[in-house]
Scaffold this active site. Structure first.
Site, PDB file in Angstrom:
ATOM      1  N   HIS A   1      57.483 -16.817 -54.255  1.00  0.00           N
ATOM      2  CA  HIS A   1      58.578 -17.333 -55.080  1.00  0.00           C
ATOM      3  C   HIS A   1      58.038 -17.744 -56.448  1.00  0.00           C
ATOM      4  O   HIS A   1      56.837 -17.696 -56.712  1.00  0.00           O
ATOM      5  CB  HIS A   1      59.310 -18.498 -54.394  1.00  0.00           C
ATOM      6  CG  HIS A   1      58.622 -19.824 -54.495  1.00  0.00           C
ATOM      7  ND1 HIS A   1      59.304 -21.017 -54.463  1.00  0.00           N
ATOM      8  CD2 HIS A   1      57.322 -20.168 -54.621  1.00  0.00           C
ATOM      9  CE1 HIS A   1      58.450 -22.018 -54.571  1.00  0.00           C
ATOM     10  NE2 HIS A   1      57.247 -21.534 -54.657  1.00  0.00           N
TER      11      HIS A   1
ATOM     12  N   CYS B   1      53.766 -23.483 -59.110  1.00  0.00           N
ATOM     13  CA  CYS B   1      54.963 -22.785 -58.638  1.00  0.00           C
ATOM     14  C   CYS B   1      55.670 -22.044 -59.768  1.00  0.00           C
ATOM     15  O   CYS B   1      56.628 -21.313 -59.531  1.00  0.00           O
ATOM     16  CB  CYS B   1      55.913 -23.749 -57.928  1.00  0.00           C
ATOM     17  SG  CYS B   1      55.379 -24.097 -56.229  1.00  0.00           S
TER      18      CYS B   1
ATOM     19  N   HIS C   1      53.626 -16.319 -56.576  1.00  0.00           N
ATOM     20  CA  HIS C   1      52.603 -16.858 -55.674  1.00  0.00           C
ATOM     21  C   HIS C   1      53.289 -17.079 -54.348  1.00  0.00           C
ATOM     22  O   HIS C   1      54.521 -16.988 -54.264  1.00  0.00           O
ATOM     23  CB  HIS C   1      52.041 -18.178 -56.220  1.00  0.00           C
ATOM     24  CG  HIS C   1      53.077 -19.244 -56.187  1.00  0.00           C
ATOM     25  ND1 HIS C   1      54.070 -19.310 -57.121  1.00  0.00           N
ATOM     26  CD2 HIS C   1      53.334 -20.220 -55.292  1.00  0.00           C
ATOM     27  CE1 HIS C   1      54.885 -20.303 -56.817  1.00  0.00           C
ATOM     28  NE2 HIS C   1      54.470 -20.872 -55.701  1.00  0.00           N
TER      29      HIS C   1
ATOM     30  N   HIS D   1      53.638 -19.026 -50.243  1.00  0.00           N
ATOM     31  CA  HIS D   1      53.403 -20.161 -49.339  1.00  0.00           C
ATOM     32  C   HIS D   1      53.536 -19.675 -47.900  1.00  0.00           C
ATOM     33  O   HIS D   1      54.307 -18.760 -47.614  1.00  0.00           O
ATOM     34  CB  HIS D   1      54.434 -21.271 -49.548  1.00  0.00           C
ATOM     35  CG  HIS D   1      54.371 -21.902 -50.903  1.00  0.00           C
ATOM     36  ND1 HIS D   1      53.452 -22.865 -51.241  1.00  0.00           N
ATOM     37  CD2 HIS D   1      55.133 -21.712 -52.007  1.00  0.00           C
ATOM     38  CE1 HIS D   1      53.651 -23.238 -52.494  1.00  0.00           C
ATOM     39  NE2 HIS D   1      54.667 -22.555 -52.988  1.00  0.00           N
TER      40      HIS D   1
ATOM     41  N   ASP E   1      60.556 -13.509 -44.301  1.00  0.00           N
ATOM     42  CA  ASP E   1      59.139 -13.290 -44.045  1.00  0.00           C
ATOM     43  C   ASP E   1      58.612 -12.076 -44.832  1.00  0.00           C
ATOM     44  O   ASP E   1      59.186 -10.987 -44.758  1.00  0.00           O
ATOM     45  CB  ASP E   1      58.905 -13.085 -42.552  1.00  0.00           C
ATOM     46  CG  ASP E   1      57.429 -13.136 -42.199  1.00  0.00           C
ATOM     47  OD1 ASP E   1      56.679 -13.902 -42.837  1.00  0.00           O
ATOM     48  OD2 ASP E   1      57.028 -12.401 -41.268  1.00  0.00           O
ATOM     49  N   HIS E   2      57.533 -12.312 -45.576  1.00  0.00           N
ATOM     50  CA  HIS E   2      56.935 -11.281 -46.435  1.00  0.00           C
ATOM     51  C   HIS E   2      57.896 -10.766 -47.496  1.00  0.00           C
ATOM     52  O   HIS E   2      57.865  -9.582 -47.874  1.00  0.00           O
ATOM     53  CB  HIS E   2      56.333 -10.139 -45.600  1.00  0.00           C
ATOM     54  CG  HIS E   2      55.095 -10.565 -44.876  1.00  0.00           C
ATOM     55  ND1 HIS E   2      55.139 -11.355 -43.751  1.00  0.00           N
ATOM     56  CD2 HIS E   2      53.796 -10.352 -45.136  1.00  0.00           C
ATOM     57  CE1 HIS E   2      53.906 -11.595 -43.352  1.00  0.00           C
ATOM     58  NE2 HIS E   2      53.062 -11.003 -44.179  1.00  0.00           N
TER      59      HIS E   2
ATOM     60  N   GLU F   1      56.346 -26.834 -46.845  1.00  0.00           N
ATOM     61  CA  GLU F   1      55.894 -25.810 -47.801  1.00  0.00           C
ATOM     62  C   GLU F   1      54.369 -25.819 -47.927  1.00  0.00           C
ATOM     63  O   GLU F   1      53.733 -24.783 -48.048  1.00  0.00           O
ATOM     64  CB  GLU F   1      56.528 -26.035 -49.169  1.00  0.00           C
ATOM     65  CG  GLU F   1      56.254 -24.914 -50.155  1.00  0.00           C
ATOM     66  CD  GLU F   1      56.770 -25.238 -51.551  1.00  0.00           C
ATOM     67  OE1 GLU F   1      57.698 -24.561 -52.002  1.00  0.00           O
ATOM     68  OE2 GLU F   1      56.247 -26.178 -52.177  1.00  0.00           O
TER      69      GLU F   1
HETATM   70 NI    NI Z   1      55.412 -22.561 -54.880  1.00  0.00          NI
END
Ligand code: NI
Length: 139
Positions: free
Chosen positions: A16, A35, A41, A43, A81-82, A128
């Site tokens: 995200h 972020c 990037h 998580h 997911d992914h 997160e």
């Molecule tokens: Ni982030």
């Protein structure tokens, strides 16, 4: 009958970026830190969904967690997911992809299906990072 809460954990990994288009790059970077990385990037998220209900006298269950898990896989995990949360997810279009916004959006995705089981959704919690948790209780 006593009411009992049970929680199912699911995990997903996603990319995200937190960014406000109307702001300068400096303001985005100083507000969102890592972020706001321009090239995304990721998580490793943990999702905890808690439901409450009466213990069924025959099964001894509040609800079969397999049924809860099936809803979470279909409605949430398979979509996230992914994936890139900003670009790939139908229920996050035009939203900030903070953990707070994600928790509310996930609640809204699952609440009607969960409440069709013999239980009531009471909490959606997302982790997160090791140190940051968010919890939404539907109010
Ligand atoms: Ni982030």
């Amino acid at each position: 009958m006593p009411k009992v809460s049970i929680t199912r954990r699911e995990r997903f990994s996603a990319a995200h970026k937190l960014w406000v288009n109307d702001w300068t790059e400096e303001k985005n970077l100083s507000t969102f830190g890592g972020c706001a990385n321009p090239n995304w990037h990721g998580h490793n998220y943990e999702l905890f969904v808690t439901v409450e209900g009466e213990v069924n006298p025959v099964t001894g269950f509040v609800v079969n967690l397999k049924d809860v898990s099936k809803i979470l896989k279909t409605k949430v995990v398979n979509k996230l997911d992914h994936k890139n949360l900003n670009l790939d997810v139908d229920f996050l279009q035009n939203k900030m992809t903070t953990t707070e916004v994600l928790a509310v959006a996930i609640w809204e995705e699952i609440v009607s299906d969960i409440n069709k089981l013999d239980c009531k959704l009471t909490s959606v919690k997302i982790k997160e990072t090791e140190n940051n948790f968010v919890e939404y209780k539907g109010a």
